[in-house]
Design a protein around this motif. Structure first.
Motif, PDB file in Angstrom:
ATOM      1  N   GLU A  74      25.477 -71.013  -6.237  1.00  0.00           N
ATOM      2  CA  GLU A  74      26.637 -70.154  -6.494  1.00  0.00           C
ATOM      3  C   GLU A  74      26.328 -68.707  -6.132  1.00  0.00           C
ATOM      4  OE1 GLU A  74      29.198 -68.488 -10.279  1.00  0.00           O
ATOM      5  OE2 GLU A  74      28.279 -70.464 -10.448  1.00  0.00           O
ATOM      6  N   LEU A  75      25.147 -68.218  -6.521  1.00  0.00           N
ATOM      7  CA  LEU A  75      24.779 -66.834  -6.221  1.00  0.00           C
ATOM      8  C   LEU A  75      24.471 -66.635  -4.737  1.00  0.00           C
ATOM      9  CD1 LEU A  75      22.602 -66.069  -9.375  1.00  0.00           C
ATOM     10  CD2 LEU A  75      24.957 -65.316  -8.919  1.00  0.00           C
ATOM     11  N   LEU A  76      23.848 -67.634  -4.106  1.00  0.00           N
ATOM     12  CA  LEU A  76      23.577 -67.549  -2.668  1.00  0.00           C
ATOM     13  C   LEU A  76      24.874 -67.474  -1.864  1.00  0.00           C
ATOM     14  CD1 LEU A  76      20.733 -70.189  -2.226  1.00  0.00           C
ATOM     15  CD2 LEU A  76      20.523 -67.724  -1.860  1.00  0.00           C
ATOM     16  N   SER A  77      25.883 -68.211  -2.308  1.00  0.00           N
ATOM     17  CA  SER A  77      27.144 -68.309  -1.564  1.00  0.00           C
ATOM     18  C   SER A  77      28.130 -67.197  -1.884  1.00  0.00           C
ATOM     19  CB  SER A  77      27.793 -69.669  -1.847  1.00  0.00           C
ATOM     20  OG  SER A  77      26.934 -70.714  -1.437  1.00  0.00           O
ATOM     21  N   ALA A  78      27.924 -66.478  -2.987  1.00  0.00           N
ATOM     22  CA  ALA A  78      28.856 -65.410  -3.376  1.00  0.00           C
ATOM     23  C   ALA A  78      28.686 -64.199  -2.470  1.00  0.00           C
ATOM     24  CB  ALA A  78      28.616 -65.015  -4.832  1.00  0.00           C
ATOM     25  N   PRO A  79      29.704 -63.854  -1.683  1.00  0.00           N
ATOM     26  CA  PRO A  79      29.556 -62.740  -0.736  1.00  0.00           C
ATOM     27  C   PRO A  79      29.355 -61.378  -1.399  1.00  0.00           C
ATOM     28  CG  PRO A  79      31.798 -63.610  -0.703  1.00  0.00           C
ATOM     29  CD  PRO A  79      31.004 -64.487  -1.605  1.00  0.00           C
ATOM     30  N   ASP A  80      29.797 -61.211  -2.650  1.00  0.00           N
ATOM     31  CA  ASP A  80      29.638 -59.904  -3.298  1.00  0.00           C
ATOM     32  C   ASP A  80      28.271 -59.725  -3.953  1.00  0.00           C
ATOM     33  OD1 ASP A  80      30.355 -61.862  -5.238  1.00  0.00           O
ATOM     34  OD2 ASP A  80      31.024 -60.300  -6.618  1.00  0.00           O
ATOM     35  N   VAL A  81      27.504 -60.793  -4.113  1.00  0.00           N
ATOM     36  CA  VAL A  81      26.172 -60.684  -4.701  1.00  0.00           C
ATOM     37  C   VAL A  81      25.215 -60.207  -3.617  1.00  0.00           C
ATOM     38  CG1 VAL A  81      24.249 -61.957  -5.741  1.00  0.00           C
ATOM     39  CG2 VAL A  81      26.594 -62.411  -6.471  1.00  0.00           C
ATOM     40  N   ARG A  82      24.563 -59.080  -3.842  1.00  0.00           N
ATOM     41  CA  ARG A  82      23.692 -58.477  -2.831  1.00  0.00           C
ATOM     42  C   ARG A  82      22.216 -58.779  -3.043  1.00  0.00           C
ATOM     43  NH1 ARG A  82      24.913 -53.807  -0.608  1.00  0.00           N
ATOM     44  NH2 ARG A  82      23.210 -54.410   0.753  1.00  0.00           N
ATOM     45  N   ALA A  83      21.871 -59.232  -4.270  1.00  0.00           N
ATOM     46  CA  ALA A  83      20.482 -59.582  -4.577  1.00  0.00           C
ATOM     47  C   ALA A  83      20.488 -60.626  -5.690  1.00  0.00           C
ATOM     48  CB  ALA A  83      19.685 -58.360  -5.016  1.00  0.00           C
ATOM     49  N   ILE A  84      19.452 -61.462  -5.689  1.00  0.00           N
ATOM     50  CA  ILE A  84      19.293 -62.468  -6.736  1.00  0.00           C
ATOM     51  C   ILE A  84      17.896 -62.301  -7.315  1.00  0.00           C
ATOM     52  CG2 ILE A  84      19.236 -64.924  -7.305  1.00  0.00           C
ATOM     53  CD1 ILE A  84      21.003 -65.371  -4.771  1.00  0.00           C
ATOM     54  N   LEU A  85      17.850 -62.075  -8.618  1.00  0.00           N
ATOM     55  CA  LEU A  85      16.575 -61.978  -9.307  1.00  0.00           C
ATOM     56  C   LEU A  85      16.347 -63.280 -10.063  1.00  0.00           C
ATOM     57  CD1 LEU A  85      16.764 -58.359 -10.773  1.00  0.00           C
ATOM     58  CD2 LEU A  85      16.038 -59.094  -8.510  1.00  0.00           C
ATOM     59  N   PHE A  86      15.161 -63.824  -9.922  1.00  0.00           N
ATOM     60  CA  PHE A  86      14.820 -65.041 -10.640  1.00  0.00           C
ATOM     61  C   PHE A  86      14.314 -64.640 -12.015  1.00  0.00           C
ATOM     62  CE2 PHE A  86      13.878 -66.210  -6.104  1.00  0.00           C
ATOM     63  CZ  PHE A  86      15.095 -66.831  -5.916  1.00  0.00           C
ATOM     64  N   ALA A  87      14.911 -65.185 -13.057  1.00  0.00           N
ATOM     65  CA  ALA A  87      14.625 -64.770 -14.430  1.00  0.00           C
ATOM     66  C   ALA A  87      13.158 -64.922 -14.792  1.00  0.00           C
ATOM     67  CB  ALA A  87      15.482 -65.552 -15.418  1.00  0.00           C
ATOM     68  N   ARG A  88      12.537 -66.020 -14.358  1.00  0.00           N
ATOM     69  CA  ARG A  88      11.125 -66.253 -14.653  1.00  0.00           C
ATOM     70  C   ARG A  88      10.601 -67.382 -13.778  1.00  0.00           C
ATOM     71  NH1 ARG A  88       9.083 -69.407 -19.584  1.00  0.00           N
ATOM     72  NH2 ARG A  88       7.646 -69.864 -17.917  1.00  0.00           N
ATOM     73  N   GLY A  89       9.303 -67.542 -13.790  1.00  0.00           N
ATOM     74  CA  GLY A  89       8.672 -68.630 -13.044  1.00  0.00           C
ATOM     75  C   GLY A  89       8.532 -69.842 -13.933  1.00  0.00           C
ATOM     76  N   GLY A  90       7.440 -70.537 -13.780  1.00  0.00           N
ATOM     77  CA  GLY A  90       7.209 -71.740 -14.574  1.00  0.00           C
ATOM     78  C   GLY A  90       6.968 -72.924 -13.679  1.00  0.00           C
ATOM     79  N   TYR A  91       7.950 -73.828 -13.647  1.00  0.00           N
ATOM     80  CA  TYR A  91       7.848 -75.027 -12.821  1.00  0.00           C
ATOM     81  C   TYR A  91       9.254 -75.499 -12.488  1.00  0.00           C
ATOM     82  CZ  TYR A  91       7.476 -79.898 -11.551  1.00  0.00           C
ATOM     83  OH  TYR A  91       7.611 -81.077 -10.885  1.00  0.00           O
ATOM     84  N   GLY A  92       9.436 -76.037 -11.297  1.00  0.00           N
ATOM     85  CA  GLY A  92      10.696 -76.684 -10.955  1.00  0.00           C
ATOM     86  C   GLY A  92      11.376 -76.213  -9.690  1.00  0.00           C
ATOM     87  N   CYS A  93      10.951 -75.108  -9.089  1.00  0.00           N
ATOM     88  CA  CYS A  93      11.642 -74.592  -7.904  1.00  0.00           C
ATOM     89  C   CYS A  93      11.558 -75.529  -6.707  1.00  0.00           C
ATOM     90  CB  CYS A  93      11.104 -73.216  -7.528  1.00  0.00           C
ATOM     91  SG  CYS A  93      11.607 -71.922  -8.681  1.00  0.00           S
ATOM     92  N   ALA A  94      10.399 -76.119  -6.474  1.00  0.00           N
ATOM     93  CA  ALA A  94      10.257 -77.025  -5.324  1.00  0.00           C
ATOM     94  C   ALA A  94      11.217 -78.198  -5.440  1.00  0.00           C
ATOM     95  CB  ALA A  94       8.818 -77.513  -5.208  1.00  0.00           C
ATOM     96  N   ARG A  95      11.541 -78.592  -6.652  1.00  0.00           N
ATOM     97  CA  ARG A  95      12.475 -79.703  -6.867  1.00  0.00           C
ATOM     98  C   ARG A  95      13.890 -79.351  -6.419  1.00  0.00           C
ATOM     99  NH1 ARG A  95      10.825 -82.254 -12.639  1.00  0.00           N
ATOM    100  NH2 ARG A  95      13.027 -82.814 -12.546  1.00  0.00           N
TER     101      ARG A  95
END
Length: 192
Positions: A74-95
Motif C-alpha cells: 500500500e505504501l509502495l503504491s501510494a503516489p503521495d508517500v515519498r518515503a517509507i520507514l520500517f518500524a523495526r527489524g527482527g525476522y520476516g522480510c525475506a518472506r
C-alpha cells in the motif's frame, strides 16, 4: 544481477511530504515509541501515515505475512508517500519478497529506510536500481546521531561522520556504490 547502468536516488524530502511507517518484520512492541517517532517526524515538517497493520501481532512478527506485505505494498503504491520507514527489524522480510511488487518505485522512486532484517528489502531495491537507506528505525529512535543522520539523508543534506584514523589508512579517493546491510541476511539471499 543489479542494474549497474542506471541507479536512481529518490528526491530529497521537503516540508509537507508524506512518510509512511510499516512493520515488515518483528512486532513493534512499544506503541509509545512509535508515537514518539511520529511526533519527531512531524516536528521535521513531515506528515506521517501509519500502515494499517503496523501494530498487528502474529507470534513474534508484526502481523501475518499477508498483513505485512499488504501494508508495504500500500505504501509502495501510494503516489503521495515519498518515503517509507520500517518500524523495526527482527525476522520476516525475506518472506515478503515474493508477495510484494516493487515496480511502482521504478516510476516513482521513494526512500525506504531501516536496518537489520530489512536488508532483504534493501537488496530488492538494489536489484531494481533504486537507492535506499540503511538507517535508524522508528521503534528505536534512541540514538540521536543515527536519527540526525537519517534526517539529513532524507532531506538531501550533507552527512559526515567523524572517526579516528589509523596508521594503516592510505590517503586517496574512491568512487562507487556503498552496499550495506546485515551480513547474515545478505548471505541468506544468495539464491534469490
Amino acid at each position: 544481477m543489479a542494474n549497474h547502468h542506471r541507479f536512481v536516488q529518490p528526491a530529497p524530502l521537503t516540508a509537507g511530504d508524506v512518510v509512511g511507517i510499516c512493520a515488515p518484520a518483528g512486532r513493534v512492541g512499544s506503541e509509545a515509541a512509535l508515537r514518539q517517532a511520529a511526533l519527531r517526524l512531524e516536528a521535521w515538517g513531515l506528515r506521517v501515515r501509519l500502515g494499517s497493520n503496523v501494530l498487528a501481532v502474529h507470534h513474534q512478527m508484526a502481523g501475518t505475512d499477508k498483513q505485512r506485505a499488504a501494508d508495504l505494498q500500500e505504501l509502495l503504491s501510494a503516489p503521495d508517500v515519498r518515503a517509507i520507514l520500517f518500524a523495526r527489524g527482527g525476522y520476516g522480510c525475506a518472506r515478503l519478497l515474493p508477495a510484494v511488487d516493487f515496480s511502482p518505485l521504478a516510476k516513482c522512486p521513494k526512500w525506504l529506510a531501516g536496518y537489520s532484517d530489512t536488508t532483504a528489502l534493501h537488496m530488492a531495491l538494489y536489484r531494481l536500481g533504486v537507492a535506499s537507506l540503511h538507517a535508524a528505525m522508528p521503534a528505536k529512535f534512541a540514538d540521536e546521531q543515527s536519527v540526525a543522520s537519517l534526517r539529513s539523508a532524507l532531506f538531501g543534506e550533507d552527512i559526515s561522520l567523524p572517526f579516528a584514523g589509523s596508521a594503516l589508512n592510505v590517503q586517496g579517493e574512491a568512487t562507487g556504490r556503498l552496499v550495506g546491510g546485515n551480513l547474515s541476511v545478505s548471505y541468506s539471499l544468495q539464491a534469490t
